[in-house]
Design a protein around this motif. Sequence first.
Motif, mmCIF file in Angstrom:
data_model
loop_
_atom_site.group_PDB
_atom_site.id
_atom_site.type_symbol
_atom_site.label_atom_id
_atom_site.label_comp_id
_atom_site.label_asym_id
_atom_site.label_seq_id
_atom_site.Cartn_x
_atom_site.Cartn_y
_atom_site.Cartn_z
ATOM 1 N N GLY A 1 38.679 25.369 42.444
ATOM 2 C CA GLY A 1 38.479 25.084 41.018
ATOM 3 C C GLY A 1 37.638 26.164 40.349
ATOM 4 N N LEU A 2 36.584 26.604 41.047
ATOM 5 C CA LEU A 2 35.764 27.704 40.521
ATOM 6 C C LEU A 2 36.589 28.979 40.379
ATOM 7 N N ARG A 3 37.420 29.236 41.361
ATOM 8 C CA ARG A 3 38.256 30.440 41.348
ATOM 9 C C ARG A 3 39.287 30.390 40.216
ATOM 10 N N VAL A 4 39.868 29.219 39.994
ATOM 11 C CA VAL A 4 40.838 29.063 38.914
ATOM 12 C C VAL A 4 40.152 29.297 37.563
ATOM 13 N N GLU A 5 38.969 28.745 37.381
ATOM 14 C CA GLU A 5 38.235 28.950 36.127
ATOM 15 C C GLU A 5 37.896 30.426 35.936
ATOM 16 N N TYR A 6 37.486 31.082 37.018
ATOM 17 C CA TYR A 6 37.209 32.521 36.946
ATOM 18 C C TYR A 6 38.471 33.268 36.527
ATOM 19 N N PHE A 7 39.597 32.895 37.120
ATOM 20 C CA PHE A 7 40.873 33.514 36.778
ATOM 21 C C PHE A 7 41.125 33.400 35.268
ATOM 22 N N LEU A 8 41.017 32.184 34.722
ATOM 23 C CA LEU A 8 41.299 31.978 33.300
ATOM 24 C C LEU A 8 40.332 32.742 32.397
ATOM 25 N N ASN A 9 39.108 32.883 32.844
ATOM 26 C CA ASN A 9 38.119 33.620 32.047
ATOM 27 C C ASN A 9 38.295 35.128 32.119
ATOM 28 N N ASN A 10 39.077 35.602 33.093
ATOM 29 C CA ASN A 10 39.193 37.047 33.295
ATOM 30 C C ASN A 10 40.598 37.604 33.127
ATOM 31 N N ILE A 11 41.572 36.762 32.865
ATOM 32 C CA ILE A 11 42.934 37.249 32.656
ATOM 33 C C ILE A 11 43.056 37.760 31.215
ATOM 34 N N ASP A 12 43.714 38.863 31.044
ATOM 35 C CA ASP A 12 43.956 39.380 29.701
ATOM 36 C C ASP A 12 45.355 39.968 29.624
ATOM 37 N N ASP A 13 45.727 40.498 28.471
ATOM 38 C CA ASP A 13 47.086 41.010 28.252
ATOM 39 C C ASP A 13 47.453 42.145 29.195
ATOM 40 N N LEU A 14 46.470 42.872 29.675
ATOM 41 C CA LEU A 14 46.736 44.029 30.512
ATOM 42 C C LEU A 14 46.699 43.709 32.007
ATOM 43 N N SER A 15 46.284 42.505 32.355
ATOM 44 C CA SER A 15 46.127 42.135 33.760
ATOM 45 C C SER A 15 47.390 41.516 34.333
ATOM 46 N N ILE B 1 48.833 38.753 36.886
ATOM 47 C CA ILE B 1 48.345 37.468 37.398
ATOM 48 C C ILE B 1 47.865 37.602 38.840
ATOM 49 N N GLY B 2 48.627 38.264 39.684
ATOM 50 C CA GLY B 2 48.273 38.413 41.095
ATOM 51 C C GLY B 2 46.963 39.159 41.298
ATOM 52 N N GLU B 3 46.744 40.214 40.517
ATOM 53 C CA GLU B 3 45.511 40.998 40.655
ATOM 54 C C GLU B 3 44.283 40.148 40.346
ATOM 55 N N VAL B 4 44.367 39.414 39.246
ATOM 56 C CA VAL B 4 43.215 38.587 38.855
ATOM 57 C C VAL B 4 43.041 37.415 39.829
ATOM 58 N N ALA B 5 44.129 36.899 40.355
ATOM 59 C CA ALA B 5 44.044 35.821 41.344
ATOM 60 C C ALA B 5 43.296 36.303 42.583
ATOM 61 N N PHE B 6 43.646 37.501 43.071
ATOM 62 C CA PHE B 6 42.947 38.040 44.244
ATOM 63 C C PHE B 6 41.495 38.367 43.921
ATOM 64 N N GLU B 7 41.253 38.888 42.722
ATOM 65 C CA GLU B 7 39.876 39.176 42.287
ATOM 66 C C GLU B 7 39.046 37.896 42.223
ATOM 67 N N SER B 8 39.708 36.776 41.935
ATOM 68 C CA SER B 8 39.035 35.475 41.825
ATOM 69 C C SER B 8 38.624 34.902 43.170
ATOM 70 N N GLY B 9 39.143 35.506 44.257
ATOM 71 C CA GLY B 9 38.761 35.047 45.578
ATOM 72 C C GLY B 9 39.873 34.412 46.382
ATOM 73 N N ASN C 1 28.919 32.942 45.336
ATOM 74 C CA ASN C 1 29.747 33.617 46.342
ATOM 75 C C ASN C 1 31.182 33.124 46.420
ATOM 76 N N PHE C 2 31.666 32.382 45.417
ATOM 77 C CA PHE C 2 32.993 31.767 45.522
ATOM 78 C C PHE C 2 34.126 32.786 45.629
ATOM 79 N N LYS C 3 33.900 34.015 45.196
ATOM 80 C CA LYS C 3 34.970 35.023 45.271
ATOM 81 C C LYS C 3 35.134 35.572 46.691
ATOM 82 N N GLU C 4 34.166 35.286 47.545
ATOM 83 C CA GLU C 4 34.256 35.708 48.945
ATOM 84 C C GLU C 4 34.994 34.639 49.748
ATOM 85 N N GLN C 5 35.314 34.978 50.978
ATOM 86 C CA GLN C 5 35.930 34.022 51.893
ATOM 87 C C GLN C 5 34.836 33.048 52.348
#
Length: 159
Positions: free
Chosen positions: A104-118, A120-128, A65-69
């Motif tokens: 830390g979990l959210r940052v790792e999720y961010f790095l695993n889900n960022i790509d050329d088309l994303s 940074i802000g969108e993936v950061a919010f998606e990460s929680g 549940n780390f992506k939730e508040q």
Amino acid sequence: EQCAQVKSILDDVIKLNDNGANFLQLEGIIKYLLGTIVSYTEFIDDKTYHSYDTAKEVLMFINDNFKEQLTLDKISENLGYNKHYISHLLAKVLSQPFNDYINGLRVEYFLNNIDDLSHIGEVAFESGFQSLATFYRAFDKVYGCSPKKYIKTNRLLTL
């Protein structure tokens, strides 16, 4: 050797009983038998075992549940443990503050889900993360630089 000693004591109990030993003699030899058995037994501290089970349950909940508040109140409400107990347990198990672990979990999720088309802000919010300021602070705390610099340096993207 341990079994032989226990068998020898049991044989003594049988002999005493067959010879009409009195209650106090039987009680003494049985207590000796129990003491011998206990001396060969390893016990698990039930409180410690329970703490590890609880820590595992709490960490699994956080990881799911780390992506939730997430707050200690929310974890406490969902799992049925006192929030102060959870806080103490996590501090002991994680050796870092609760929020640092989640970020830390959210940052790792961010790095695993960022790509050329994303973005940074969108993936950061998606990460929680609830704000970009919190995301940038957390990222810097984990990696010692900005996400953009990290990504360029590690060639995860062509920004």
